[in-house]
Design a protein around this motif. Structure first.
Motif, mmCIF file in Angstrom:
data_model
loop_
_atom_site.group_PDB
_atom_site.id
_atom_site.type_symbol
_atom_site.label_atom_id
_atom_site.label_comp_id
_atom_site.label_asym_id
_atom_site.label_seq_id
_atom_site.Cartn_x
_atom_site.Cartn_y
_atom_site.Cartn_z
ATOM 1 N N HIS A 75 -10.606 -1.393 0.885
ATOM 2 C CA HIS A 75 -10.964 0.016 1.021
ATOM 3 C C HIS A 75 -12.199 0.387 0.205
ATOM 4 O O HIS A 75 -12.934 1.308 0.553
ATOM 5 C CB HIS A 75 -9.785 0.915 0.625
ATOM 6 C CG HIS A 75 -9.956 2.329 1.073
ATOM 7 N ND1 HIS A 75 -9.927 2.704 2.399
ATOM 8 C CD2 HIS A 75 -10.217 3.464 0.383
ATOM 9 C CE1 HIS A 75 -10.134 4.003 2.499
ATOM 10 N NE2 HIS A 75 -10.315 4.496 1.289
ATOM 11 N N ASP A 237 -5.133 -0.946 -9.240
ATOM 12 C CA ASP A 237 -3.947 -0.979 -8.361
ATOM 13 C C ASP A 237 -3.574 -2.419 -8.025
ATOM 14 O O ASP A 237 -2.403 -2.801 -8.047
ATOM 15 C CB ASP A 237 -4.230 -0.226 -7.055
ATOM 16 C CG ASP A 237 -4.410 1.265 -7.283
ATOM 17 O OD1 ASP A 237 -3.855 1.778 -8.263
ATOM 18 O OD2 ASP A 237 -5.113 1.898 -6.484
ATOM 19 N N ALA A 240 -1.944 -4.198 -10.926
ATOM 20 C CA ALA A 240 -0.554 -3.766 -11.124
ATOM 21 C C ALA A 240 0.367 -4.523 -10.174
ATOM 22 O O ALA A 240 1.456 -4.973 -10.567
ATOM 23 C CB ALA A 240 -0.445 -2.263 -10.892
ATOM 24 N N ILE A 241 -0.082 -4.669 -8.941
ATOM 25 C CA ILE A 241 0.750 -5.376 -7.954
ATOM 26 C C ILE A 241 0.849 -6.862 -8.314
ATOM 27 O O ILE A 241 1.932 -7.459 -8.295
ATOM 28 C CB ILE A 241 0.162 -5.214 -6.535
ATOM 29 C CG1 ILE A 241 0.159 -3.749 -6.143
ATOM 30 C CG2 ILE A 241 0.959 -6.021 -5.527
ATOM 31 C CD1 ILE A 241 -0.605 -3.455 -4.879
ATOM 32 N N VAL B 149 -5.567 5.495 -1.674
ATOM 33 C CA VAL B 149 -5.172 4.210 -1.082
ATOM 34 C C VAL B 149 -4.369 3.393 -2.068
ATOM 35 O O VAL B 149 -4.699 3.341 -3.253
ATOM 36 C CB VAL B 149 -6.428 3.443 -0.625
ATOM 37 C CG1 VAL B 149 -6.108 1.993 -0.398
ATOM 38 C CG2 VAL B 149 -6.978 4.048 0.640
ATOM 39 N N LYS B 150 -3.307 2.813 -1.568
ATOM 40 C CA LYS B 150 -2.526 1.887 -2.394
ATOM 41 C C LYS B 150 -2.604 0.516 -1.725
ATOM 42 O O LYS B 150 -2.114 0.357 -0.602
ATOM 43 C CB LYS B 150 -1.071 2.360 -2.451
ATOM 44 C CG LYS B 150 -0.150 1.381 -3.150
ATOM 45 C CD LYS B 150 1.244 1.950 -3.323
ATOM 46 C CE LYS B 150 2.110 1.673 -2.127
ATOM 47 N NZ LYS B 150 3.534 1.954 -2.384
ATOM 48 N N LYS B 210 1.404 4.634 -8.294
ATOM 49 C CA LYS B 210 1.256 4.247 -6.893
ATOM 50 C C LYS B 210 2.317 3.237 -6.438
ATOM 51 O O LYS B 210 2.733 3.238 -5.289
ATOM 52 C CB LYS B 210 -0.139 3.654 -6.664
ATOM 53 C CG LYS B 210 -1.240 4.673 -6.645
ATOM 54 C CD LYS B 210 -2.547 4.025 -6.241
ATOM 55 C CE LYS B 210 -3.668 5.044 -6.219
ATOM 56 N NZ LYS B 210 -4.966 4.422 -5.877
ATOM 57 N N MET B 211 2.722 2.375 -7.384
ATOM 58 C CA MET B 211 3.689 1.332 -7.014
ATOM 59 C C MET B 211 5.010 1.948 -6.524
ATOM 60 O O MET B 211 5.709 1.364 -5.720
ATOM 61 C CB MET B 211 3.971 0.435 -8.216
ATOM 62 C CG MET B 211 2.794 -0.413 -8.644
ATOM 63 S SD MET B 211 2.688 -1.904 -7.690
ATOM 64 C CE MET B 211 3.886 -2.911 -8.562
#
Lengths: 249, 552
Positions: A75, A237, A240-241, B149-150, B210-211
């Motif tokens: 994105h 983000d 984190a994932i 957006v995630k 977001k998680m």
């Protein structure tokens, strides 16, 4: 610009007790390598422009644009397009123009002060004091990761270009850790990446981008700050994932 | 449509060029959709729209999509598909490659909206309305930021993927518009509402984890300041879409029903009778009570909601039912039939029944202002308008000034203060996110004012009241016509106690009284010091305070 201190301490080195069982670490290593290249690209933009460096920058921009079918899956690519447009159109700004803008924006502005500082201290230090405790904190991060500035680099450690270069270095370490499938080592690097992006680069880049929108006449530096902000937020983000995945291993 | 900073409040820009890309199979839907007629309608009504048929649009890789979009030089895109597009992530990449924001892309599944042996004219009309609705929605799209957006890991990684890179997928998540957010005053409405605990108050800000976010957009409509921005589901976008869907057409007499549909069950729309115009939402629990009522003023003969049954947490299903119930009871209370609002009308007949009462609201002129806004004053004016129309079919008189309508899902409320208990601390006014409560201190008096048209009965005021256990403040979910029409009124007032030394205000008298009561039998000197001197003079007066020889 920088070199790696081979004697320096690397995060959690020597404790790769757990072997990573992620589906395809090689793929994540490739992604880390790609991110490294992107951070290096951004770092170069915020160094004083010279003929040689600028030529390489334009070439890199053309390479990134050529890979748009792949990169558009991320994105952040949407936020990179204005920057790539500036650098790959038929008449990109010339070095003299960029140098004038760089000097006026970041070195010495119309009133004798730069309108947009490239040092983290200018945004994070309550007294706006350069070479103060923010610089020390950043340097401490570098030292922990075994990252030292090259002797020919005469800049404070909290300069944006160096901070971005450091993130690029962390991405390189991350790629190695994915390849080695060492979970503990990888987790430490991912944590350090996240901490540095969150506490340092990511905390003042948006403000720099806001200031540049008003002051940058070339459009290159403001577009680069927007691009960098988008990449940093995306990576926060992503990290984190990834951390949650690594923790599950 | 490059990355704009969305603030959810931009006005639709009629100069934006919009492309409607249609799947080649759309023409065969129903008993043949007349694409030429649709094209002609847009040419006449909205020349900024270009319509193209794209081969293999419903497949994974429509041929040459980035080049086509670049050639059309459009700002927004609408896809008209014959079936559900299962490769939206790849389509999004192609859209992004063309420099457009994929979060602004709107897809219309004409395949499920036009089913069965529908006659060509009805099929064409329905397709045209759905596309016009989507065009209006994307035109009101303010643009997203990277916060919306995630990234999500792919389910499996393929070595044969693009250069071996793991291609992340993206989910839309809300972002917080700091300038509109009242978290700094202590408001935590959205955090309390989030069914997944993804929003948390932190240092005077609301932070999205977001998680945890499940992209239900439930938080979006809980904020009366519209400080949560969810691309595709802002009140302005939904209103634009609904207005376009229900826009009257000369010579068209068929009544339409508006159906809010959960994204999860969008494909089951095929079971819905013709005549329902679907509005897809991430989760229909986000539909606030007034969104059920507002379409009736815009020409809908009936409004329905179709939630998913399997995936929805029970609390959300209950919320939907309660809000539908409110809308039904409200209509009944103001003189309209309650079945203008229908819960899960999937098995019912279409909204085309020849009933005079169903048509009753269509006689009135369409309201010019926003009716989907979440701001309480707009909610109040919508309810007043419905009450006015219901109580007097000519629309000339006002609702009865004596009546009130109470319901546990009412979107407005009233606040009551027990003046005997209230200590006039003003915390209730300080936290109120809509400024329905406002405290003011003048030279002589402390005054608390209340405006019913701004109160959403969120009870934030109750949560911070230090005297709440003694019943100092109460909130009632009800629509009080009397209070709505009366405007701001004084809810509590008290004289201000002044410092005997410098004349500065100390506190409202009842607060001083409360402090004295709590001190009980503490030393008289301390009591007098607190009751007679301001904070500055207390230090100067010191232990001498209260003694007759104290120099004031």
């Amino acid at each position: 610009m920088t070199r790696r201190n081979t004697e320096g301490k690397r995060p959690a080195q020597g404790q790769p007790a757990t072997r990573l069982a992620a589906p395809d670490p090689a793929a994540w290593a490739q992604l880390a390598t790609l991110r490294r290249a992107l951070y290096r690209f951004l770092a170069v933009i915020y160094l004083p422009p010279d003929e040689d460096r600028y030529r390489q920058l334009l070439e890199a921009a053309r390479t990134i644009r050529a890979d748009r079918a792949l990169l558009a899956h991320f994105h952040w690519y949407l936020h990179w397009q204005p920057l790539l447009d500036h650098l790959t159109n038929e008449h990109p700004p010339n070095v003299a123009e960029l140098l004038r803008a760089y000097t006026s924006l970041f070195v010495i502005g119309p009133g004798g002060r730069p309108s947009c500082s490239l040092y983290a201290s200018s945004y994070l230090d309550p007294d706006r004091r350069l070479a103060g405790f923010i610089s020390l904190q950043v340097e401490q991060q570098y030292r922990t990761a075994g990252f030292v500035l090259a002797p020919q680099m005469h800049e404070l450690p909290d300069h944006l270009a160096i901070e971005l270069e450091f993130v690029a270095a962390l991405c390189a370490y991350e790629a190695e850790a994915w390849q080695a499938r060492a979970a503990a080592h990888l987790r430490a690097i991912l944590q350090q990446e996240r901490h540095f992006l969150d506490t340092f680069v990511g905390s003042w880049l948006p403000e720099l981008a806001r200031r540049l929108v008003h002051d940058d006449m070339t459009g290159v530096y403001s577009a680069a700050a927007e691009a960098a902000t988008a990449l940093v937020r995306h990576d926060l983000d992503l990290l984190a994932i990834l951390l949650s995945q690594v923790d599950e291993v | 449509m490059t990355a704009l900073r969305g603030n959810g409040a931009e006005q639709p820009n009629s100069s934006l060029r919009i492309a409607i890309l249609l799947c080649e199979h759309v023409e065969g839907l129903g008993n043949a959709v007349n694409l030429a007629a649709i094209q002609q309608w847009f040419a006449e009504h909205d020349p900024a729209v270009v319509l193209r048929v794209v081969p293999q649009l419903c497949t994974a890789r429509p041929a040459g999509l980035p080049d086509l979009l670049a050639a059309l030089a459009v700002d927004r895109i609408v896809f008209g598909l014959c079936r559900e597009q299962r490769h939206l992530e790849r389509i999004a990449a192609q859209v992004r490659q063309a420099g457009l924001d994929p979060l602004g892309l709107e897809t219309v599944n004409l395949g499920v909206a036009i089913v069965g042996p529908t006659d060509p004219e009805t099929a064409t009309r329905t397709a045209r309305r759905l596309l016009a609705g989507a065009v209006a929605k994307v035109r009101s799209y303010p643009g997203s930021s990277v916060d919306n957006v995630k990234p999500r890991l792919p389910h499996r990684l393929s070595r044969r993927g693009f250069l071996g890179l793991p291609l992340l997928t993206n989910e839309t998540v809300p972002s917080i518009l700091r300038r509109q957010c009242a978290a700094e005053r202590g408001c935590t409405l959205c955090a309390q509402a989030c069914p997944h605990g993804a929003l948390q108050p932190q240092d005077g800000e609301i932070v999205l984890e977001k998680m945890r976010c499940q992209s239900c957009a439930f938080c979006v409509t809980t904020c009366p300041r519209e400080a949560l921005f969810f691309p595709g589901s802002t009140s302005a976008q939904i209103e634009a879409q609904v207005r376009a869907l229900l826009a009257p057409e000369p010579g068209e007499v068929q009544p339409y029903g508006l159906l809010y549909v959960c994204e999860e069950v969008a494909t089951t729309l095929a079971a819905v009778q013709p005549g329902w115009l679907p509005v897809r939402l991430p989760c229909v629990a986000m539909v606030p009570p007034t969104w059920y009522l507002a379409p009736l003023l815009l020409g809908a003969s009936v409004v329905g909601v179709l939630p998913c049954s399997a995936h929805c947490p029970p609390a959300l299903t209950q919320t939907i039912e309660e809000r539908v119930q409110f809308a039904q009871h409200f209509l009944q209370a103001v003189g309209f039939p309650s079945d203008l609002i229908q819960f899960r009308p999937i098995d019912a007949s279409g909204p085309v029944a020849e009933r005079s009462d169903i048509q009753s609201l269509r006689r009135y002129p369409e309201p010019p202002g926003a009716v989907f806004s979440l701001q309480p004053k707009i909610i109040a004016s919508l309810l007043l308008e419905l009450a006015r129309l219901g109580s007097d079919p000519s629309g000339a008189s006002s609702p009865s000034q004596q009546s009130a309508f109470a319901h546990h899902a009412a979107p407005l409320g009233i606040v009551q203060i027990d003046q005997a208990v209230c200590t006039a601390c003003g915390l209730c006014a300080a936290i109120c996110p809509t400024e329905a409560l406002q405290a003011e201190t003048t030279a002589e008096h402390w005054t608390l004012r209340f405006e019913a048209a701004s109160c959403i009965a969120c009870a934030q005021c109750v949560s911070v009241c230090p005297e709440q256990t003694r019943g100092a403040i109460r909130v009632h979910r009800m629509i009080s016509w009397e209070q709505l029409l009366a405007g701001p009124r004084v809810l509590a007032q008290d004289r201000v106690t002044r410092c005997v030394r410098c004349g500065a205000s100390i506190a409202p008298a009842r607060m001083v009284d409360r402090v004295m009561a709590l001190l009980g039998n503490e030393s008289p000197g301390l009591r007098e010091n607190l009751a007679q001197y301001c904070a500055s003079c207390r230090f100067i007066a010191g232990p001498a305070a209260g003694r007759p020889e104290h120099d004031t």
